[in-house]
Enzyme design. Structure first.
Site, PDB file in Angstrom:
ATOM      1  N   ASN A   7       0.898  -1.041  -0.037  1.00 50.55           N
ATOM      2  CA  ASN A   7      -0.044  -0.020  -0.008  1.00 50.55           C
ATOM      3  C   ASN A   7       0.930   1.223   0.119  1.00 50.55           C
ATOM      4  OD1 ASN A   7      -1.853   2.003   0.421  1.00 50.55           O
ATOM      5  ND2 ASN A   7      -2.751   1.145   2.273  1.00 50.55           N
ATOM      6  N   ARG A  64      -2.442  -1.988  -3.542  1.00 57.20           N
ATOM      7  CA  ARG A  64      -3.491  -1.139  -3.489  1.00 57.20           C
ATOM      8  C   ARG A  64      -3.489  -0.048  -4.599  1.00 57.20           C
ATOM      9  NH1 ARG A  64      -5.237   3.065   0.788  1.00 57.20           N
ATOM     10  NH2 ARG A  64      -7.530   3.339   0.018  1.00 57.20           N
ATOM     11  N   HIS A 153     -13.149   2.644  -0.820  1.00 59.43           N
ATOM     12  CA  HIS A 153     -13.100   1.847   0.390  1.00 59.43           C
ATOM     13  C   HIS A 153     -13.662   0.268  -0.168  1.00 59.43           C
ATOM     14  CE1 HIS A 153     -13.498   4.718   3.785  1.00 59.43           C
ATOM     15  NE2 HIS A 153     -12.275   4.399   3.637  1.00 59.43           N
ATOM     16  N   ARG A 214     -12.961  15.472   7.058  1.00 62.22           N
ATOM     17  CA  ARG A 214     -13.538  15.712   6.223  1.00 62.22           C
ATOM     18  C   ARG A 214     -15.088  16.166   6.241  1.00 62.22           C
ATOM     19  NH1 ARG A 214     -11.980  10.480   3.179  1.00 62.22           N
ATOM     20  NH2 ARG A 214      -9.792  10.501   3.585  1.00 62.22           N
ATOM     21  N   GLU A 337      -8.102  -5.321   4.283  1.00 62.16           N
ATOM     22  CA  GLU A 337      -8.077  -5.092   2.914  1.00 62.16           C
ATOM     23  C   GLU A 337      -7.019  -5.702   2.508  1.00 62.16           C
ATOM     24  OE1 GLU A 337      -8.848  -1.165   4.761  1.00 62.16           O
ATOM     25  OE2 GLU A 337      -9.397  -0.402   2.580  1.00 62.16           O
TER      26      GLU A 337
END
Ligand code: ADP
Length: 351
Positions: A7, A64, A153, A214, A337
């Site tokens: 990643n 990823r 996601h 956010r 993940e």
């Protein structure tokens, strides 16, 4: 077969090495401060060289990749065409794809001849119907500028949806699931018979829920209004929406739910308000997704908040399904993940 999952971010590379198909984690780690002043590691190539000095016998690599736009509906074996397409996506994911690509290019040099697979955060959401992903803008903005809802996601939503089906002992194509990935970045997905049919993040990961820093959904007219009022340029406005808003902006204290829970218990009104807004928005999305699927068999929580914050989960669920005859099961499933990337890499390489 040993699969190295990479990643690669702008200043860090996280890695995990799995023995597949046994799903055994052999080692993991992170290289940080890439390219920062005073750091020994000035680029991703040097970072990956360091990682490869720590891991043995890599048979394949799974990367990823945040954005695959409409080019990638599933994982892809990396070749020059795939690299070109990932590079094209940099235009709509300037914060993520260049770093993902740097990791791929470094592996190309350091592990020549070893198969590499790209697994995209956006791929799982490529099943959205057009009426869910087209914005209410002139249609040419979609056809000419690729402006549409992509969702993110995806690897996490797909992983927990399959885990939910396994736990419920039901084929996924018989289930209506709502998956809530609640972390610093948060998103919710309606998974209808194994397919993502709507998701809360949009063209970028800014849309949808109120997150750590956010803002999530706001009236779009606010953007130009605030820019004018506060004399902000585009970069400053982006920083405001992405880094200074959400739980942190509302509370004025922190983006961390643990800290906000503590302060709220001590009577801090803005900490309490931030949590209420966070929870209320989640309830709205779950309500909407229950509606579009005409029901929900299971509500799945994952991510740092979804997995660990019992009080927050309790408040989200309270009263949410009281109108339904058949109440959804509530599942808490730790996301993984990296394992999903290792699985998809293994499957692609071994057919
Ligand atoms: P990211 O999106 O950066 O991966 P995480 O999934 O780690 O973030 O989620 C961060 C959020 O999860 C924080 O708000 C934090 O309060 C919460 N969290 C993480 N771990 C725990 C824990 N063990 N107990 C309670 N809350 C936690």
């Amino acid at each position: 077969m040993n699969i190295l999952v990479i990643n690669s971010g702008s200043s860090s590379i996280k890695y995990k090495l799995f023995k597949m198909p046994q799903k055994k984690l052999l080692t993991k780690g992170v290289i940080e401060h890439i390219g920062e002043e005073g750091s020994d590691i000035q680029d991703h190539y040097t970072g990956l060289k360091l990682i490869l000095s720590k891991v043995n016998s890599v048979d394949a690599v799974g990367h990823r990749v945040v954005h695959g736009a409409e080019s990638f509906k599933k994982p892809a074996l990396i070749n020059p065409l795939v690299i070109r397409k990932i590079r094209q996506c940099c235009a709509i994911a300037p914060l993520h794809n260049p770093a993902n690509l740097a990791g791929i290019l470094a592996c190309n040099k350091l592990l020549a001849g070893i198969k590499q697979v790209a697994v995209f955060d956006t791929a799982f959401h490529q099943s959205l119907p057009d009426y869910a992903y087209i914005y209410g803008l002139p249609y040419e903005y979609y056809t000419k500028l690729c402006i549409r809802k992509y969702g993110f996601h995806g690897t996490s939503h797909e992983y927990v949806a399959h885990e939910a089906a396994r736990l419920l002992k039901s084929p996924i194509n018989k289930l209506k699931l709502i998956t809530c990935h609640l972390g610093n970045g948060s998103s919710i997905t309606a998974v209808d018979r194994g397919k993502s049919i709507d998701t809360s993040m949009g063209f970028t990961p800014l849309e949808g829920l109120v997150m750590g820093t956010r803002c999530g959904d706001v009236d779009p007219a606010l953007i130009t209004h605030i820019m004018k009022k506060k004399k902000l340029d585009i970069a400053a406005m982006n920083t405001l929406l992405n880094r200074e808003s959400g739980l942190k902006g509302i509370s004025g204290i922190s983006n961390d739910v643990r800290i906000l829970e503590e302060k709220s218990k001590l009577g801090n009104k803005r900490a309490r308000l931030a949590l209420e807004i966070f929870i209320y928005r989640i309830k709205k999305y779950i309500g909407a997704y229950t509606g579009i699927m005409s029901g929900c068999d299971a509500l799945v929580f994952t991510g740092g908040i979804g997995e660990n914050q019992k009080r927050v989960r309790g408040k989200i669920i309270r009263g949410l399904f009281s109108h339904l005859k058949k109440k959804p099961k509530i599942l808490i499933i730790p996301t993984n993940e990296e394992l999903m990337i290792a699985k998809q890499t293994y499957l692609l390489i071994n057919g």
